[in-house]
Each structure stands twice: as structure tokens, then as C-alpha cells.
Design a protein around this motif. Structure first.
Motif, PDB file in Angstrom:
ATOM      1  N   PRO A 197       0.901  -1.190   0.036  1.00  0.00           N
ATOM      2  CA  PRO A 197      -0.043   0.023   0.071  1.00  0.00           C
ATOM      3  C   PRO A 197       0.704   1.357   0.053  1.00  0.00           C
ATOM      4  N   ILE A 198       0.437   2.243  -0.917  1.00  0.00           N
ATOM      5  CA  ILE A 198       1.590   3.448  -0.963  1.00  0.00           C
ATOM      6  C   ILE A 198       0.537   4.546  -0.944  1.00  0.00           C
ATOM      7  N   LEU A 199       1.225   5.681  -0.352  1.00  0.00           N
ATOM      8  CA  LEU A 199       0.492   6.985  -0.118  1.00  0.00           C
ATOM      9  C   LEU A 199       1.122   8.184  -0.679  1.00  0.00           C
ATOM     10  N   PRO A 200       0.916   9.094  -1.514  1.00  0.00           N
ATOM     11  CA  PRO A 200       1.491  10.253  -2.063  1.00  0.00           C
ATOM     12  C   PRO A 200       2.083  11.099  -1.040  1.00  0.00           C
ATOM     13  N   THR A 201       3.238  11.256  -1.044  1.00  0.00           N
ATOM     14  CA  THR A 201       3.923  12.005   0.149  1.00  0.00           C
ATOM     15  C   THR A 201       3.264  13.383   0.597  1.00  0.00           C
ATOM     16  N   ASP A 202       2.558  13.896  -0.399  1.00  0.00           N
ATOM     17  CA  ASP A 202       1.992  15.262  -0.095  1.00  0.00           C
ATOM     18  C   ASP A 202       0.924  15.202   0.971  1.00  0.00           C
ATOM     19  N   GLU A 203       0.271  13.897   1.138  1.00  0.00           N
ATOM     20  CA  GLU A 203      -0.870  13.443   1.937  1.00  0.00           C
ATOM     21  C   GLU A 203      -0.298  13.605   3.650  1.00  0.00           C
ATOM     22  N   LEU A 204       0.919  13.444   3.752  1.00  0.00           N
ATOM     23  CA  LEU A 204       1.693  13.602   5.087  1.00  0.00           C
ATOM     24  C   LEU A 204       2.396  14.851   5.316  1.00  0.00           C
ATOM     25  N   ALA A 205       2.039  15.928   4.291  1.00  0.00           N
ATOM     26  CA  ALA A 205       2.546  17.115   4.826  1.00  0.00           C
ATOM     27  C   ALA A 205       2.141  17.866   5.963  1.00  0.00           C
ATOM     28  N   LEU A 206       0.400  17.881   6.304  1.00  0.00           N
ATOM     29  CA  LEU A 206       0.138  18.345   7.268  1.00  0.00           C
ATOM     30  C   LEU A 206       0.816  17.926   8.884  1.00  0.00           C
ATOM     31  N   PRO A 207       0.671  16.451   8.888  1.00  0.00           N
ATOM     32  CA  PRO A 207       1.364  15.903  10.262  1.00  0.00           C
ATOM     33  C   PRO A 207       2.629  16.533  10.303  1.00  0.00           C
ATOM     34  N   PHE A 208       3.275  16.329   9.056  1.00  0.00           N
ATOM     35  CA  PHE A 208       5.005  16.363   9.311  1.00  0.00           C
ATOM     36  C   PHE A 208       5.227  18.010   9.699  1.00  0.00           C
ATOM     37  N   HIS A 209       4.361  18.929   9.259  1.00  0.00           N
ATOM     38  CA  HIS A 209       4.349  20.294   9.585  1.00  0.00           C
ATOM     39  C   HIS A 209       4.291  20.632  11.126  1.00  0.00           C
ATOM     40  N   ARG A 210       3.167  19.792  11.688  1.00  0.00           N
ATOM     41  CA  ARG A 210       2.900  19.794  13.152  1.00  0.00           C
ATOM     42  C   ARG A 210       4.202  19.562  13.864  1.00  0.00           C
ATOM     43  N   MET A 211       4.815  18.308  13.510  1.00  0.00           N
ATOM     44  CA  MET A 211       6.003  17.937  14.154  1.00  0.00           C
ATOM     45  C   MET A 211       7.174  18.669  13.896  1.00  0.00           C
ATOM     46  N   LEU A 212       7.383  19.371  12.719  1.00  0.00           N
ATOM     47  CA  LEU A 212       8.360  20.153  12.622  1.00  0.00           C
ATOM     48  C   LEU A 212       8.454  21.535  13.343  1.00  0.00           C
ATOM     49  N   SER A 213       7.097  21.929  13.821  1.00  0.00           N
ATOM     50  CA  SER A 213       6.881  23.114  14.109  1.00  0.00           C
ATOM     51  C   SER A 213       7.744  23.473  15.424  1.00  0.00           C
ATOM     52  N   MET A 214       8.460  22.374  16.181  1.00  0.00           N
ATOM     53  CA  MET A 214       9.190  22.523  17.031  1.00  0.00           C
ATOM     54  C   MET A 214      10.544  22.688  17.034  1.00  0.00           C
ATOM     55  N   TYR A 215      11.039  22.723  15.589  1.00  0.00           N
ATOM     56  CA  TYR A 215      12.295  23.077  15.337  1.00  0.00           C
ATOM     57  C   TYR A 215      12.472  24.428  14.403  1.00  0.00           C
ATOM     58  N   THR A 216      13.590  24.910  14.421  1.00  0.00           N
ATOM     59  CA  THR A 216      13.842  26.359  13.842  1.00  0.00           C
ATOM     60  C   THR A 216      15.406  26.078  13.487  1.00  0.00           C
ATOM     61  N   GLU A 217      15.698  27.012  12.428  1.00  0.00           N
ATOM     62  CA  GLU A 217      17.127  26.976  12.025  1.00  0.00           C
ATOM     63  C   GLU A 217      18.039  27.471  13.015  1.00  0.00           C
ATOM     64  N   ALA A 218      19.441  26.705  13.019  1.00  0.00           N
ATOM     65  CA  ALA A 218      20.180  27.292  14.112  1.00  0.00           C
ATOM     66  C   ALA A 218      20.755  28.581  14.029  1.00  0.00           C
ATOM     67  N   ASP A 219      20.825  29.331  15.209  1.00  0.00           N
ATOM     68  CA  ASP A 219      21.289  30.471  14.801  1.00  0.00           C
ATOM     69  C   ASP A 219      22.973  30.640  14.906  1.00  0.00           C
ATOM     70  N   THR A 220      23.472  29.435  15.493  1.00  0.00           N
ATOM     71  CA  THR A 220      25.056  29.415  15.255  1.00  0.00           C
ATOM     72  C   THR A 220      25.288  27.909  15.107  1.00  0.00           C
ATOM     73  N   PHE A 221      26.571  27.610  14.586  1.00  0.00           N
ATOM     74  CA  PHE A 221      26.843  26.656  13.949  1.00  0.00           C
ATOM     75  C   PHE A 221      27.118  25.546  15.444  1.00  0.00           C
ATOM     76  N   GLU A 222      27.485  26.159  16.285  1.00  0.00           N
ATOM     77  CA  GLU A 222      27.638  25.073  17.766  1.00  0.00           C
ATOM     78  C   GLU A 222      26.448  24.624  18.160  1.00  0.00           C
ATOM     79  N   ARG A 223      25.102  25.295  17.911  1.00  0.00           N
ATOM     80  CA  ARG A 223      24.002  24.970  18.636  1.00  0.00           C
ATOM     81  C   ARG A 223      23.163  23.979  17.677  1.00  0.00           C
ATOM     82  N   GLY A 224      23.533  24.038  16.338  1.00  0.00           N
ATOM     83  CA  GLY A 224      22.741  23.274  15.513  1.00  0.00           C
ATOM     84  C   GLY A 224      23.068  21.811  15.281  1.00  0.00           C
ATOM     85  N   GLU A 225      22.091  21.044  14.934  1.00  0.00           N
ATOM     86  CA  GLU A 225      22.123  19.598  14.515  1.00  0.00           C
ATOM     87  C   GLU A 225      21.365  19.512  13.091  1.00  0.00           C
ATOM     88  N   THR A 226      21.718  18.242  12.358  1.00  0.00           N
ATOM     89  CA  THR A 226      21.038  18.235  11.325  1.00  0.00           C
ATOM     90  C   THR A 226      19.526  17.838  11.624  1.00  0.00           C
TER      91      THR A 226
END
Ligand SMILES: [Zn+2]
Length: 373
Positions: free
Chosen positions: A36-65
Motif C-alpha cells: 500500500p502506498i500513499l502520495p507524500t503530500d498527504e503527510l505534509a500536514l502531520p509533518f508540519h506539526r512535528m517540524l513546528s518545534m524546530y527552527t534553523e540554528a542561529d549558530t553552528f555550535e547549537r545546530g544539529e541536522t
């Protein structure tokens, strides 16, 4: 592009793909076929909720991929996908609804990010609490930094105790009469009378509350007995049902894909843990009662929100828990026994000077003193 349940390790995502799929075929990411397969865009909303807790690192030391952050926190992708496959799936889903007009950058799975909580410019509830703890020791009237909104969130840690629930309370030593040792009993081991109540973590001088432990060993540990000493142990029984705030309660796992305001909920949980730690912290110096001030104010706040008490971890018996009841008449002593301490365990470390936090607090204090001049 299509993905399948085998791409994911997170159980909610596996179910989501299985429940919503309309096609069976080959997965573009993990090479599964006839699934069973699902188009990736159908997962966009749940992923945006999860990703809302992350932000681009302001310094190199504080960042992780970003990929290592989401894998570390939420175990999103299955390990059968290599890092490049995981990264391209994450980007494919997160950028499925990307619009170059709204000014938001595209998600870069290998870019450096950090959690919102560590963002210097947006304080977490826990940071606000830490600041209050420092401030209240020099100015006892500083307002507690919680509003009614938090009162609602606290309800997640609510616990009901039924009438008849047992608890324990100790007093060092024993009653001696005609050379006979007997345990302290009744009022001698129950809550102290109002005129002799000393300030404690959850009460100011003269305010009577009842401190108990949930089990006997914790109660004995809390009076810090030395080896060979006798301790009177009373068993108490609750006279009525009580509603307490349980700062030791294991909270249900958060599903990052369904929660809006994920960062806010994580912040509240962090705050509850810090409040429990603060309640548990043993005094470093017996004469410095200002260290109790944050807890006393917290207790007032919780009492105002119609709780009967607070459960908090025991620092003296790790794993054990204590409860403070605001109404000392809520429980009665049923019986008491005398025990002799046969083993005392302890561990220690060499004092390494003051922690950064203590230094920061004393710096704030100095600045304030300077201002007052
Ligand atoms: Zn797959």
C-alpha cells in the motif's frame, strides 16, 4: 512520489499510511514492491506539526541536522532506509506544499536546526520559572509567572486519592517512660500545632501543612537518620477523597504528528519536571530559608487552583515520593512503630566550585543591588 508503511518506524505514521492508501504498488523510497502506498503530500500536514518545534540554528555550535533531531526525538523513519533515503523522504514530505510566495525557506534535512526551546529569543516556561526562582529570593512579592492558561494544562498531572489511602510520616527518636521506649504517637508525630509550624518547602512560618511520604522507607529517609538511631514511623489514613497535583506522574506520550502547538506542550512538560525537582531539592544550608521561597509560592498557586496537595519526588530516597497536604486535618494517625536504622547509603562528589547557574544568579543579584544604590 509515493511512500509506504515500511519507510517509517513511528507506529502512528505506519497506521496512517496503511489506513489512507488508495494504491498498491512500488515505494519510491524503500524499494518495497506490491505494498500500500500513499502520495507524500498527504503527510505534509502531520509533518508540519512535528517540524513546528524546530527552527534553523542561529549558530553552528547549537545546530544539529534536522534529520538527526527528528530521528532522535521521535524515531520517525525505519532504519532500513539509509540516511540519504531518509533525508530525501523528509524533504519530499515537508516541501510537498512549499510555496515560494510565502517567504518560508524550503526544509533542508541536512541543514542545521535546533529545538524552539533553546531559542534565545523565545523563553520556555521552564526558563521563566528559573528566573522567578532567582528573583523571589531577593523580592518575595514578585508575582508568580503563571496565568490561568497554565492552570488548565496542570490538570494533566491531576491525581485523585481516595479516603483511606495510606501514607507515612516519621519523627526521629522515641517516647521514653519508665525506661520503656515507645514510638511517638498521635499529635506527637502528626502535623505540628499552628504556633510551632516552621517554614518548609510548601509553607511559610506559622502555616500548618501535612508532609507525608507514600511509603515507609521514603518517610524514614526524609528525617535523615544516622546509623543506629531509632525512628518513630506513623501510618496515616486519609479521611476524605483528595485531589492532588502529581509532579511525579508519567504523562501519556505526545504524538507530534497530531498536536498543534507541540512546542508549547513540551514546554509545559519541561516545566512540570522542573517544579518537581525544585520541590525535591534538599536544603544546602539549614539556615537559608529563602531557598524555600519559590516552592512556597508555587504551593500557594496550586492551593488557589483548588488542589488539596502536591506529590513530588524524594531526593533522599530516589524513586520514592512525598505528598504535602495543605489541610493538616485531612489525614489521621492510625498506628505508629519504632524502627532502628541498620544501613545508611550515601554517595558524594568533590565540590567543584559554584555552578554556572549559581554564578548567574549571584550576578543578577549584584546588578540589582547596584541598581538600588
Ligand atoms: Zn517505503
Amino acid at each position: 512520489m509515493h511512500c509506504c508503511a515500511n519507510c517509517f518506524a513511528h507506529p502512528w505514521l505506519k497506521d496512517y499510511v496503511t489506513d489512507r492508501h488508495k494504491l498498491v504498488g512500488a515505494c519510491d523510497f524503500c524499494n518495497s514492491i506490491e505494498v500500500p502506498i500513499l502520495p507524500t503530500d498527504e503527510l505534509a500536514l502531520p509533518f508540519h506539526r512535528m517540524l513546528s518545534m524546530y527552527t534553523e540554528a542561529d549558530t553552528f555550535e547549537r545546530g544539529e541536522t534536522l534529520l538527526s533531531l527528528v530521528q532522535g526525538h521521535w524515531a520517525v523513519f525505519d532504519d532500513s532506509l539509509d540516511e540519504d533515503q531518509q533525508a530525501s523522504l523528509l524533504e519530499e514530505i515537508a516541501n510537498a506544499d512549499w510555496d515560494d510566495d510565502d517567504g518560508m525557506p524550503m526544509v533542508d534535512a541536512q541543514g542545521l536546526y535546533m529545538t524552539n526551546a533553546s531559542d534565545l529569543f523565545r523563553q520556555t516556561q521552564g526558563d521563566v520559572w528559573d528566573e522567578f526562582c532567582d528573583a523571589v529570593r531577593t523580592d518575595p512579592d514578585v508575582p508568580i509567572p503563571f496565568d490561568d492558561f497554565i492552570a488548565e494544562e496542570l490538570a494533566e498531572s491531576e491525581e485523585s486519592l481516595q479516603a483511606g489511602t495510606k501514607s507515612y510520616r516519621c519523627r526521629l527518636g522515641f517516647h521514653l517512660e519508665d525506661y520503656e521506649k515507645s514510638p511517638w504517637n498521635g499529635v506527637d508525630i502528626g502535623p505540628p500545632p499552628a504556633n510551632s509550624a516552621l517554614a518548609g518547602r510548601a509553607n511559610a512560618d506559622g502555616q500548618v501543612v501535612l508532609y507525608v511520604a507514600d511509603d515507609e522507607k521514603t518517610a524514614v529517609s526524609e528525617v535523615r537518620p544516622a546509623l543506629g538511631l531509632y525512628v518513630s514511623v506513623a501510618e496515616l489514613k486519609l479521611k476524605r477523597d483528595c485531589r492532588i497535583l502529581d509532579l511525579t506522574k508519567e504523562l501519556p506520550e505526545l504524538n507530534p504528528f497530531e498536536r498543534d502547538n507541540l512546542g508549547w506542550f513540551l514546554g509545559i512538560r519541561d516545566l512540570l519536571t522542573r517544579l518537581g525537582d525544585e520541590m525535591a531539592r534538599p536544603l544546602e544550608r539549614n539556615d537559608d530559608k529563602t531557598l524555600y521561597m519559590p516552592c512556597q509560592r508555587l504551593a500557594d498557586y496550586i492551593r488557589q487552583n483548588a488542589y488539596d496537595g502536591i506529590r513530588y519526588p524524594s531526593a533522599l530516597n530516589p524513586g520514592g515520593t512525598n505528598v504535602v497536604f495543605f489541610d493538616p486535618a485531612v489525614a489521621e494517625v492510625i498506628e505508629s512503630n519504632l524502627v532502628k536504622v541498620t544501613v545508611v547509603n550515601f554517595d558524594y562528589e568533590r565540590h567543584k566550585g559554584f555552578s554556572e547557574q549559581t554564578l548567574a544568579a549571584s550576578k543578577t543579584w549584584t546588578e540589582r543591588t547596584d541598581d538600588a544604590k
